[in-house]
Motif scaffolding. Structure first.
Motif, PDB file in Angstrom:
ATOM      1  N   HIS A 186      11.969  -1.436  -9.709  1.00 14.00           N
ATOM      2  CA  HIS A 186      12.948  -2.379 -10.361  1.00 14.00           C
ATOM      3  C   HIS A 186      14.239  -1.341 -10.240  1.00 14.00           C
ATOM      4  O   HIS A 186      15.270  -1.744 -10.495  1.00 14.00           O
ATOM      5  CB  HIS A 186      12.907  -3.026 -11.217  1.00 14.00           C
ATOM      6  CG  HIS A 186      12.321  -2.407 -12.418  1.00 14.00           C
ATOM      7  ND1 HIS A 186      11.427  -1.479 -12.568  1.00 14.00           N
ATOM      8  CD2 HIS A 186      12.855  -2.150 -13.895  1.00 14.00           C
ATOM      9  CE1 HIS A 186      10.991  -0.955 -13.718  1.00 14.00           C
ATOM     10  NE2 HIS A 186      12.361  -1.445 -14.475  1.00 14.00           N
ATOM     11  N   ILE A 187      14.125  -0.236 -10.186  1.00 11.91           N
ATOM     12  CA  ILE A 187      15.191   0.906 -10.518  1.00 11.91           C
ATOM     13  C   ILE A 187      15.613   1.554  -9.203  1.00 11.91           C
ATOM     14  O   ILE A 187      16.534   1.797  -8.752  1.00 11.91           O
ATOM     15  CB  ILE A 187      14.921   1.944 -11.660  1.00 11.91           C
ATOM     16  CG1 ILE A 187      14.638   1.252 -12.691  1.00 11.91           C
ATOM     17  CG2 ILE A 187      16.018   2.851 -11.799  1.00 11.91           C
ATOM     18  CD1 ILE A 187      15.968   0.336 -13.461  1.00 11.91           C
ATOM     19  N   VAL A 188      14.606   2.065  -8.497  1.00  7.38           N
ATOM     20  CA  VAL A 188      14.630   2.852  -7.438  1.00  7.38           C
ATOM     21  C   VAL A 188      14.874   2.033  -6.117  1.00  7.38           C
ATOM     22  O   VAL A 188      14.110   1.030  -5.766  1.00  7.38           O
ATOM     23  CB  VAL A 188      13.282   3.659  -6.963  1.00  7.38           C
ATOM     24  CG1 VAL A 188      13.178   4.692  -5.471  1.00  7.38           C
ATOM     25  CG2 VAL A 188      12.903   4.727  -8.180  1.00  7.38           C
ATOM     26  N   PRO A 189      15.977   2.014  -5.500  1.00  8.06           N
ATOM     27  CA  PRO A 189      16.367   1.103  -4.511  1.00  8.06           C
ATOM     28  C   PRO A 189      15.828   1.544  -3.081  1.00  8.06           C
ATOM     29  O   PRO A 189      15.760   0.284  -2.311  1.00  8.06           O
ATOM     30  CB  PRO A 189      17.739   1.636  -4.253  1.00  8.06           C
ATOM     31  CG  PRO A 189      18.273   2.839  -4.713  1.00  8.06           C
ATOM     32  CD  PRO A 189      17.100   3.169  -5.650  1.00  8.06           C
ATOM     33  N   HIS A 217       6.712  -1.210   0.997  1.00  2.00           N
ATOM     34  CA  HIS A 217       6.241  -0.363  -0.162  1.00  2.00           C
ATOM     35  C   HIS A 217       7.276   0.158  -1.022  1.00  2.00           C
ATOM     36  O   HIS A 217       8.119   0.838  -0.818  1.00  2.00           O
ATOM     37  CB  HIS A 217       5.264   0.634   0.476  1.00  2.00           C
ATOM     38  CG  HIS A 217       5.066   1.816  -0.683  1.00  2.00           C
ATOM     39  ND1 HIS A 217       5.300   3.190  -0.423  1.00  2.00           N
ATOM     40  CD2 HIS A 217       4.398   1.812  -1.527  1.00  2.00           C
ATOM     41  CE1 HIS A 217       4.987   3.752  -1.363  1.00  2.00           C
ATOM     42  NE2 HIS A 217       4.266   2.999  -2.371  1.00  2.00           N
ATOM     43  N   TYR A 218       7.187  -0.198  -2.469  1.00  2.00           N
ATOM     44  CA  TYR A 218       8.174   0.029  -3.388  1.00  2.00           C
ATOM     45  C   TYR A 218       7.738   1.386  -4.072  1.00  2.00           C
ATOM     46  O   TYR A 218       6.443   1.760  -4.027  1.00  2.00           O
ATOM     47  CB  TYR A 218       8.303  -1.002  -4.417  1.00  2.00           C
ATOM     48  CG  TYR A 218       8.935  -2.198  -3.705  1.00  2.00           C
ATOM     49  CD1 TYR A 218      10.295  -2.498  -3.872  1.00  2.00           C
ATOM     50  CD2 TYR A 218       8.060  -3.622  -3.484  1.00  2.00           C
ATOM     51  CE1 TYR A 218      10.907  -3.760  -3.188  1.00  2.00           C
ATOM     52  CE2 TYR A 218       8.502  -4.473  -2.843  1.00  2.00           C
ATOM     53  CZ  TYR A 218      10.030  -4.592  -2.844  1.00  2.00           C
ATOM     54  OH  TYR A 218      10.547  -5.728  -2.192  1.00  2.00           O
ATOM     55  N   ILE A 219       8.672   2.116  -4.685  1.00  2.00           N
ATOM     56  CA  ILE A 219       8.513   3.239  -5.320  1.00  2.00           C
ATOM     57  C   ILE A 219       8.873   2.952  -6.671  1.00  2.00           C
ATOM     58  O   ILE A 219       9.720   2.618  -7.209  1.00  2.00           O
ATOM     59  CB  ILE A 219       9.666   4.188  -4.647  1.00  2.00           C
ATOM     60  CG1 ILE A 219       9.531   4.438  -3.177  1.00  2.00           C
ATOM     61  CG2 ILE A 219       9.133   5.800  -5.247  1.00  2.00           C
ATOM     62  CD1 ILE A 219       8.242   4.815  -2.464  1.00  2.00           C
ATOM     63  N   THR A 224       0.781  -1.311  -0.103  1.00  6.15           N
ATOM     64  CA  THR A 224       0.043  -0.123  -0.009  1.00  6.15           C
ATOM     65  C   THR A 224       0.781   1.452   0.012  1.00  6.15           C
ATOM     66  O   THR A 224       1.898   1.281   0.690  1.00  6.15           O
ATOM     67  CB  THR A 224      -0.986  -0.007   1.183  1.00  6.15           C
ATOM     68  OG1 THR A 224      -1.719   1.049   1.135  1.00  6.15           O
ATOM     69  CG2 THR A 224      -0.128   0.119   2.437  1.00  6.15           C
ATOM     70  N   SER A 225       0.454   2.246  -0.870  1.00  6.38           N
ATOM     71  CA  SER A 225       1.161   3.574  -0.817  1.00  6.38           C
ATOM     72  C   SER A 225       0.454   4.813   0.208  1.00  6.38           C
ATOM     73  O   SER A 225       0.870   5.734   0.362  1.00  6.38           O
ATOM     74  CB  SER A 225       1.146   4.249  -2.145  1.00  6.38           C
ATOM     75  OG  SER A 225      -0.143   4.197  -2.863  1.00  6.38           O
TER      76      SER A 225
END
Length: 330
Positions: free
Chosen positions: A156-159, A150-152, A128-129
């Motif tokens: 696959h690019i933003v660590p 929660h990924y940004i 969830t964001s």
């Protein structure tokens, strides 16, 4: 009344090559599944819509292609299996990561079902964001195994990855989440649940002010973007906001600016905060005094020389790269 059951079996490290279930085969589910497969995990992608599962490889191939120099695309995709039945999808997984649409009722239903299907030692994470973790887990019995990962975008690019904890979240689960995120070459940033969590809270504080500038016609979109891209942006990219402040300005000046903006606008958001005032009171003014938010070793002049070299190199790279021109916005 839901009984909060604490699991003491959460592993400290993710099992190498273990099974992960992704619930939701949409945009983020596709990206997350591909990332996990890239790093050697066996992934089962669940979605009741068979079309979403059938289209996974086509949608995931360009994502996997970003790793082409390091791994074979087809090998990555081969580690992901589609499964329309949730019970079969979660069987044997050490982690279930939910990535369904941002709808509270839907997520609550998914987590209540996962809580019933998965043994208590299986970690349940949400991507969830904006929704609160405690709300999402309100119908869960084993609530201490639930947290946010929660990924940004583009994930696959933003660590940086937000690891969001609630009051019931044990430290062991946070440590596990940090280790898991590190295993896919990302960096976990831990924060308590609150509106906006960490990244969106910071990001939208800036964007809200930018929207105001646009609404009031005080600056063009080009001038706003250039101002950020060629001043604030590179410094934040190199050092982050607090280390940047240590490196470029005295805490006395920073406090004076915030107080001045507060007196001019009456906006409480500009009022100098307690932590900043305490640094000023102690004389910890930043790199110039050897201590600010961070401590510094060596001569101040050496620190300034390194600071300037890093910033000059990045700005030269940005000029050569011309990211704006490559995108050709209208």
């Amino acid at each position: 009344m839901i009984e909060l059951t604490t699991s003491t079996d959460t592993p400290s490290q993710p099992p190498k090559g273990g099974k992960i279930c992704i619930v939701g085969g949409g945009f983020m589910g596709c990206v997350i599944a591909t990332m996990y497969a890239r790093h050697g995990y066996q992934v089962v992608l669940h979605d009741p819509d068979q079309a979403a599962l059938d289209s996974f490889a086509e949608r995931a191939r360009p994502i996997a292609a970003t790793y082409a120099a390091e791994a074979d695309v087809e090998e990555i995709l081969g580690r992901v299996t589609g499964e329309p039945e949730l019970a079969a999808a979660v069987s044997g997984a050490f982690l279930v990561h939910e990535a369904v649409p941002e709808n509270l009722e839907l997520k609550q239903t998914v987590f209540a079902t996962l809580d019933r299907l998965c043994p208590p030692d299986v970690v349940l994470a949400t991507n969830t964001s904006s929704l609160l973790i405690s709300d999402i887990a309100s119908k869960v019995t084993h609530r201490t195994r639930v947290l946010g990962i929660h990924y940004i975008t583009p994930a696959h690019i933003v660590p940086a990855v937000e690891i969001i904890r609630v009051e019931e979240t044990p430290d062991q689960l946070v440590s596990f989440a940090r280790a898991f995120v590190a295993s896919i070459d990302h960096v976990g940033v831990v924060c308590p649940e609150r509106p906006g969590f960490l990244i969106n809270k910071i990001q939208f504080a800036m964007l809200t002010e930018i929207y105001r500038l646009v609404d009031e016609g005080l600056a063009t979109r080009e001038d706003i973007d250039a101002a950020v891209r060629l001043s604030i942006g590179p410094r934040l990219a190199l050092w982050g906001p607090l280390l940047t402040e240590d490196l470029i300005v005295s805490k006395k000046t920073a406090l004076a600016v915030t107080d001045s903006l507060y007196h001019q606008t009456g906006d409480e958001n500009f009022k100098g905060r307690t932590a900043l005032r305490e640094l000023v009171d102690r004389g910890d003014l930043g790199a110039m005094t050897g201590q600010g938010w961070y401590g510094f070793d060596g001569a101040y002049g050496d620190t300034v020389e390194k600071r300037d070299r890093q910033l000059r190199d990045l700005l030269e790279w940005l000029r050569d790269r011309d990211g704006v021109g490559e995108l050709n916005p209208r």
